[in-house]
Design an enzyme around this catalytic site. Structure first.
Site, PDB file in Angstrom:
ATOM      1  N   HIS A 657      -2.776 -13.270 -49.891  1.00 37.60           N
ATOM      2  CA  HIS A 657      -2.563 -12.809 -51.272  1.00 37.60           C
ATOM      3  C   HIS A 657      -1.128 -13.131 -51.692  1.00 37.60           C
ATOM      4  O   HIS A 657      -0.259 -13.409 -50.866  1.00 37.60           O
ATOM      5  CB  HIS A 657      -2.773 -11.291 -51.349  1.00 37.60           C
ATOM      6  CG  HIS A 657      -1.802 -10.525 -50.471  1.00 37.60           C
ATOM      7  ND1 HIS A 657      -1.960 -10.437 -49.105  1.00 37.60           N
ATOM      8  CD2 HIS A 657      -0.660  -9.848 -50.764  1.00 37.60           C
ATOM      9  CE1 HIS A 657      -0.959  -9.745 -48.595  1.00 37.60           C
ATOM     10  NE2 HIS A 657      -0.147  -9.376 -49.575  1.00 37.60           N
ATOM     11  N   ASP A 659       2.130 -11.334 -54.024  1.00 38.08           N
ATOM     12  CA  ASP A 659       2.549  -9.997 -54.463  1.00 38.08           C
ATOM     13  C   ASP A 659       2.968 -10.059 -55.927  1.00 38.08           C
ATOM     14  O   ASP A 659       3.462 -11.085 -56.398  1.00 38.08           O
ATOM     15  CB  ASP A 659       3.759  -9.521 -53.639  1.00 38.08           C
ATOM     16  CG  ASP A 659       3.426  -9.377 -52.164  1.00 38.08           C
ATOM     17  OD1 ASP A 659       2.235  -9.162 -51.858  1.00 38.08           O
ATOM     18  OD2 ASP A 659       4.361  -9.470 -51.329  1.00 38.08           O
ATOM     19  N   HIS A 709       0.638 -15.103 -48.418  1.00 40.95           N
ATOM     20  CA  HIS A 709       0.773 -14.576 -47.049  1.00 40.95           C
ATOM     21  C   HIS A 709      -0.350 -13.597 -46.742  1.00 40.95           C
ATOM     22  O   HIS A 709      -1.022 -13.080 -47.633  1.00 40.95           O
ATOM     23  CB  HIS A 709       2.135 -13.895 -46.862  1.00 40.95           C
ATOM     24  CG  HIS A 709       2.387 -12.789 -47.851  1.00 40.95           C
ATOM     25  ND1 HIS A 709       2.723 -13.035 -49.165  1.00 40.95           N
ATOM     26  CD2 HIS A 709       2.352 -11.435 -47.716  1.00 40.95           C
ATOM     27  CE1 HIS A 709       2.881 -11.885 -49.811  1.00 40.95           C
ATOM     28  NE2 HIS A 709       2.654 -10.889 -48.953  1.00 40.95           N
ATOM     29  N   ARG A 719       0.069   0.729 -36.874  1.00 40.44           N
ATOM     30  CA  ARG A 719       1.280   0.060 -37.338  1.00 40.44           C
ATOM     31  C   ARG A 719       1.625   0.572 -38.740  1.00 40.44           C
ATOM     32  O   ARG A 719       0.754   0.678 -39.602  1.00 40.44           O
ATOM     33  CB  ARG A 719       1.030  -1.458 -37.365  1.00 40.44           C
ATOM     34  CG  ARG A 719       2.155  -2.263 -37.986  1.00 40.44           C
ATOM     35  CD  ARG A 719       1.828  -3.757 -38.034  1.00 40.44           C
ATOM     36  NE  ARG A 719       2.909  -4.457 -38.714  1.00 40.44           N
ATOM     37  CZ  ARG A 719       2.727  -5.500 -39.502  1.00 40.44           C
ATOM     38  NH1 ARG A 719       1.508  -5.975 -39.709  1.00 40.44           N
ATOM     39  NH2 ARG A 719       3.771  -6.078 -40.078  1.00 40.44           N
TER      40      ARG A 719
END
Length: 728
Positions: A657, A659, A709, A719
């Site tokens: 995607h 940002d 990314h 995480r």
């Protein structure tokens, strides 16, 4: 009459105890090489409280006795002065010269205020200019004449000395036969009562004196009579050689204690006061531990008034209960008022003959200097505090002056002392938050147990009760006594503040909200220095000094920004809040209500942290942006600020995607290998992956066009990352 060189000068004074004021008087006399004879030392004082009521006859009786042996020395000039509230600003030669120029045999100090009997005022001779009334705190004359003067004394010790001399002066025949006059224009004697506005400090290279601006005179003797003692203390911080612009402090190294010469260190009772919710308390307690002083010589007493802080004290106690010689906590369940708690702490030292010092420190003092305790002990004063100030403000832990009603007034040198432009050890009227008191002083001058409780007054402020009853009113904006725990020594004990070293700072306890899980995270505005120390990565500044950052993929920069503590607390804060979004496309939190590439997250706004987070971006992220993308000035604005949680069970990865940002930051909040397996980020255009993120380090990369990314799968554990889409 010519100036005769064979005249000798002898100074006589009365003192029944070696008070701090007396020692200061003697120090200034020694500086100018006066010969001083002290009368009455060791006698009980029977002359009443001269500052407030009539009295002082004992002084005349002692002088009368001393003059009998000196009566026939015609070339002896006798100077009689008070000693507790008086200092010399010039030498004997100057006094003799000025006295001989008056062409009189006896000269008394003068003042503009009549005391003790105002009905006598019309009997005083008329004076065209100058001060009209006699003051008996200082007079000078030839021995035979002074003898003749005091021979007439046949009264009691508690009768008034000033009234006795006044009546002689007001009798024209006596005045004539004694050849007596007053120092109308303050050539020799400067009484401060009613004259504080007339005098200014005059700085020379080696010494400082006072100039009377009304008569343009340089008086030699400065007398802080009636209620001007605090102003005299201010003047004596400079006169005669205590501080000059050229040499700085001239007396700071006198009478110091060399701790390295002692076989063992003094025993210190440390009183710690936690009276309101206070940010960074674990850090404060840690600093107690790091004080450079043998722990077996420290007895720690803590008064904690806050249920909120019990967990912090408990955690500290479990690890460190055996570190100190003794460790005692009095908690909120005891229901002690602040004044009672302070009385109790001080009394523990007073009642223990082994206790050499009492070191009182409030929880809002961040001591950054590990040597503080040693430095204060070495300075060897009865009461001394280190200067601590609120970061970037003029607010500190002392007052340089008092208003007439006993509240805060700014002294002329206050700002220069706070800013370190004048460095020394300063005699001041009030201090707070942190101070060291000699155990011996608690057992002598300060032996009354209740020093901290008085009517509505703030505890430390109540110590002033011995010197003056305060009225409860104050100027606007001066620190209120409720917010300022003040210490005021009783009459005769000087209190000092030292700014010879950097000691630390005062933190602000105002607006401390304890409704979150980790409340210090919210302190970025109120206590920025402590916030940075706790939450910013220790190597952050090296980005700018040593170029400490990496570029693992084109235009993807990687640098340290958050400390371990910051990462842990942010994760715990989010888990405490607990409403993770679940990574669904429908999202009511964002405009339009639809997210095409959703994550399992919590927005900063949901925990009421968006203002603080945006401030963090501007303060700590913007400078890095300017460094790596030079020429781009970020507005440091972001609507989307959130913490993402990746787990194999809920959401393990994120598909490719862009940002909605000019640039994105992505901070790893936990440790690969320990907390999770897998994870990382892949940039498609460069076929470049970063697979081992470091805790507390951030990525910074462009959000659109070039940097498509994806989030690589987390295969085990959980995480956490913090993300901001900056400049959307």
């Amino acid at each position: 009459m010519e100036f005769s060189h064979h005249d000798k000068l002898l100074v006589l004074t009365v003192a029944t105890q070696e008070t701090d004021g007396f020692l200061r008087f003697m120090q200034s006399a020694k500086f100018f090489n006066y010969s001083v004879k002290v009368l009455g030392m060791g006698e009980d004082w029977k002359g009443g409280d001269v500052g407030r009521t009539i009295g002082g006859g004992q002084k005349v009786r002692l002088l009368k006795g001393a003059m009998e042996a000196l009566a026939d020395q015609e070339d002896l000039v006798v100077l009689f002065v008070d000693s507790y509230d008086l200092i010399f600003a010039g030498g004997p030669e100057e006094i003799l010269r000025k006295f001989q120029q008056t062409n009189h045999k006896v000269l008394f100090a003068a003042e503009g205020v009549i005391w003790p009997d105002s009905r006598l005022s019309e009997k005083y001779p008329y004076v065209r200019s100058g001060k009209r009334f006699l003051n008996s705190g200082g007079f000078i004359g030839y021995a035979p004449y002074i003898n003749k003067l005091v021979k007439e004394w046949h009264l009691h010790d508690n009768d008034d000395d000033q009234l006795f001399y006044t009546k002689i002066y007001l009798d024209p025949l006596q005045r004539e036969s004694l050849n007596m006059t007053l120092d109308h224009k303050c050539q020799i004697f400067q009484n401060l009562n009613g004259a504080v506005d007339e005098v200014l400090l005059k700085f020379g290279t080696d010494r400082v004196r006072v100039r009377n601006t009304v008569y343009d005179s340089l008086p030699v003797i400065i007398h802080g009579n009636i209620n001007t003692k605090i102003y005299l203390n201010y003047l004596a911080n400079y006169i005669p050689n205590a501080w000059t612009y050229e040499r700085g402090c001239g007396v700071c190294d006198q009478d110091m204690v060399d701790l390295s010469q002692l076989t063992e260190f003094p025993r210190v009772k440390v009183g710690v006061f936690i009276e309101q919710p206070t940010p960074f308390l674990p850090e404060f307690l840690q600093r107690l531990l790091t004080l450079d002083y043998p722990k077996d010589k420290l007895d720690v007493f803590i008064h904690n008034n806050e249920v909120y802080h019990e967990k912090h004290l408990q955690a500290f106690w479990e690890v460190n209960k055996n570190v100190f010689h003794s460790f005692k906590v009095v908690g909120p369940e005891e229901n002690l008022s602040q004044g009672e708690a302070r009385n109790l702490g001080m009394d523990l030292c007073r009642r223990d003959p082994e206790c050499d010092y009492y070191f009182s420190i409030d929880a809002d003092v961040m001591l950054t200097n590990r040597q503080t305790l040693k430095l204060l002990i070495e300075q060897n004063r009865k009461i001394i505090g280190p200067l601590v100030t609120r970061h970037g403000k003029l607010w500190s832990n002392f007052w340089g002056a008092l208003s007439l009603d006993g509240y805060y007034a700014r002294s002329e040198d206050y700002i220069e002392i706070v800013q370190g432009k004048r460095v020394g050890v300063w005699n001041i009227p009030y201090m707070a938050h942190i101070y060291l008191v000699k155990g011996q002083a608690l057992r002598d001058e300060l032996k009354e147990r209740n020093v901290f409780v008085l009517e509505r007054l703030d505890p430390d402020m109540a110590l002033c009760r011995k010197t003056r009853e305060l009225t409860i009113q104050r100027e606007k904006d001066s620190p209120s006594p409720e917010s300022f725990h003040m210490l005021r020594a009783p009459k005769g004990v000087f209190m000092y503040i030292t700014n010879r070293h950097e000691f630390g700072r005062l933190i602000s306890t105002a607006n401390y909200n304890t409704s979150h899980f980790h409340n210090d995270l919210w302190q970025i505005f109120e206590n920025p220095v402590d916030w940075k120390e706790k939450y910013i990565h220790p190597n952050y500044t090296q980005i700018f000094t040593n170029n400490h950052l990496e570029q693992p993929c084109p235009d993807v920069f990687w640098f340290p920004v958050l400390s371990e503590r910051a990462c842990d607390e942010l994760v715990e804060e989010m888990e405490h809040f607990g409403s993770w979004s679940g990574g669904k496309h429908e999202d009511k939190r964002i405009t339009g209500g639809y997210e095409s590439v959703p994550t399992d997250d919590i927005h900063m706004r949901q925990i009421d942290y968006d203002k603080e987070w945006l401030h963090f971006l501007r303060e700590f992220i913007s400078p890095v942006t300017l460094k790596v993308f030079s020429g781009y000035y970020t507005k440091g604005y972001a609507i989307m600020n959130f913490v993402v949680k990746y787990t194999p069970g809920r959401q393990a990865y994120l598909r490719p995607h862009h940002d909605s940002s000019t640039f994105t930051i992505n901070i790893a909040l936990n440790q690969k290998g320990t907390d999770f397996q897998g994870g990382g980020c892949r940039f498609h255009r460069y076929n470049c992956s970063i697979e081992s993120p470091r805790k507390g380090w951030s990525f910074m990369h462009p959000g659109r066009l070039t940097h498509l990314h994806e989030g690589l799968p987390t295969t085990n554990g959980t995480r956490y990352i913090a993300v901001s889409f900056v400049d959307p």
